[in-house]
Write a protein that holds these residues in place. Sequence first.
Motif, PDB file in Angstrom:
ATOM      1  N   LEU A  49      33.001  65.786  29.156  1.00  0.00           N
ATOM      2  CA  LEU A  49      31.603  65.536  29.495  1.00  0.00           C
ATOM      3  C   LEU A  49      31.534  64.320  30.418  1.00  0.00           C
ATOM      4  CD1 LEU A  49      28.629  66.220  29.117  1.00  0.00           C
ATOM      5  CD2 LEU A  49      28.626  64.796  27.050  1.00  0.00           C
ATOM      6  N   LEU A  50      30.908  64.493  31.575  1.00  0.00           N
ATOM      7  CA  LEU A  50      30.799  63.437  32.575  1.00  0.00           C
ATOM      8  C   LEU A  50      29.360  62.962  32.701  1.00  0.00           C
ATOM      9  CD1 LEU A  50      32.997  65.246  35.214  1.00  0.00           C
ATOM     10  CD2 LEU A  50      33.665  63.135  34.045  1.00  0.00           C
ATOM     11  N   ASN A  51      29.201  61.709  33.086  1.00  0.00           N
ATOM     12  CA  ASN A  51      27.869  61.150  33.300  1.00  0.00           C
ATOM     13  C   ASN A  51      27.837  60.489  34.671  1.00  0.00           C
ATOM     14  OD1 ASN A  51      26.087  58.522  33.227  1.00  0.00           O
ATOM     15  ND2 ASN A  51      25.211  59.876  31.684  1.00  0.00           N
ATOM     16  N   ILE A  52      26.861  60.873  35.491  1.00  0.00           N
ATOM     17  CA  ILE A  52      26.660  60.241  36.794  1.00  0.00           C
ATOM     18  C   ILE A  52      25.340  59.470  36.722  1.00  0.00           C
ATOM     19  CG2 ILE A  52      25.694  62.402  37.712  1.00  0.00           C
ATOM     20  CD1 ILE A  52      27.512  59.790  39.865  1.00  0.00           C
ATOM     21  N   HIS A  53      25.403  58.168  36.989  1.00  0.00           N
ATOM     22  CA  HIS A  53      24.220  57.306  36.940  1.00  0.00           C
ATOM     23  C   HIS A  53      23.971  56.758  38.333  1.00  0.00           C
ATOM     24  CE1 HIS A  53      21.802  53.678  36.241  1.00  0.00           C
ATOM     25  NE2 HIS A  53      21.404  54.260  35.121  1.00  0.00           N
ATOM     26  N   ILE A  54      22.768  56.970  38.840  1.00  0.00           N
ATOM     27  CA  ILE A  54      22.421  56.489  40.181  1.00  0.00           C
ATOM     28  C   ILE A  54      21.176  55.620  40.101  1.00  0.00           C
ATOM     29  CG2 ILE A  54      21.751  57.121  42.521  1.00  0.00           C
ATOM     30  CD1 ILE A  54      23.305  59.694  42.250  1.00  0.00           C
ATOM     31  N   ALA A  55      21.311  54.366  40.527  1.00  0.00           N
ATOM     32  CA  ALA A  55      20.185  53.450  40.636  1.00  0.00           C
ATOM     33  C   ALA A  55      20.038  53.105  42.112  1.00  0.00           C
ATOM     34  CB  ALA A  55      20.425  52.194  39.804  1.00  0.00           C
TER      35      ALA A  55
END
Length: 383
Positions: free
Chosen positions: A84-90
Amino acid sequence: IRILKPIKHFTAKNADEVYNQIQSIRWEDYLDVNKTFAIDAVVFSDEFRHSKFVSYKVKDAIVDYFREKTGKRPSVRLSNPDVLLNIHIAQTTCTLSLDSSGESLHRRGYRQEAVEAPLNEVLAAGMILMTGWRGECDLIDPMCGSGTIPIEAALIAKNIAPGVFRKGFAFEKWVDFDADMFDEIYNDDSQEREFEHKIYGYDNNPKANEIAIHNVKAAGVSKDVVLKLQPFQQFEQPKEKSIIITNPPYGERISTSDLLGLYQMIGERLKHAFVDNEAWVLSYREECFDQIGLKASQKIPLFNGPLECEFRKYEIFDGKYKEFKSQEGDFRPRREGDFKPRREGGDFKDRKPRGDFRGGRDSRAPREFKGNREPRIPKQEAE
């Protein structure tokens, strides 16, 4: 509620830059064509408006990476993937991480059933820890519902590690997972301790009482938690030093015919049947707190889901306040100023709760273990 392991930080102004950055990762270190994966995207950006679009670009980059190298591709599986991968973009700052938790960590594993609008387990544990209670006296929840506060209190008092009864964590499928190390950590109960007092949970709903009994048994704390079908109107002065921590209905998700009357009754019972003790009440409406008719000595803002609530402390005493303070025993919960809550995010920097589970500690019913892992033997049985 989840722990992420960052594997790449980068900046990207558009979807193509995200794609190129993701494809430049050496993916065989984390994944292979025989494993499934899924992507969770969290986006706060003027450039990237849709989290699903970001997920698709990350997925395409990974699939194309393997297709170009091997001619095959791993599959996407949204439910229980291998990785399971998580991509966080701010804005334009991006972080790609491995999700080590999988199912949210608030899911302890003991909850067999729940009543309407159950209290989040992590919130319950945080509330208990904020009072300063660690098992120094009896604890009472006079409106315990499915038993979340009493169970979390027992786990904190006994210092039982969170996650012990969960079916698994996402990191158990990682390429570099060390099963022997995990089993050694999992079976180490050397930090657990004896609890010399009792935790009492009352409720006037027979169905809630039945659910609480099942949950308490699944958490293995039946010896420590006493449950009783009893309305708060019948609450009597406890014989031993006690603390109340409770989460009454607010009238939002749980309806009641006389909400203000309920809080008026709470105040009446506290004043007449909880003298020389402390009570902590979580609620949402100011008018409900007003009906309690007592002055709170501490107010902590807390979010219960989307509701911005307050967790208020009431010191119940008979006579003069100074005399009450001078007679306080060894149990002295945190005072105003010792604890500084954050209004947003609920990121309380305090000692973390220890409580979670992989099988009943009373019945010793083993969970379905993966590999050769066996359920732990409690200290009493081992001796």
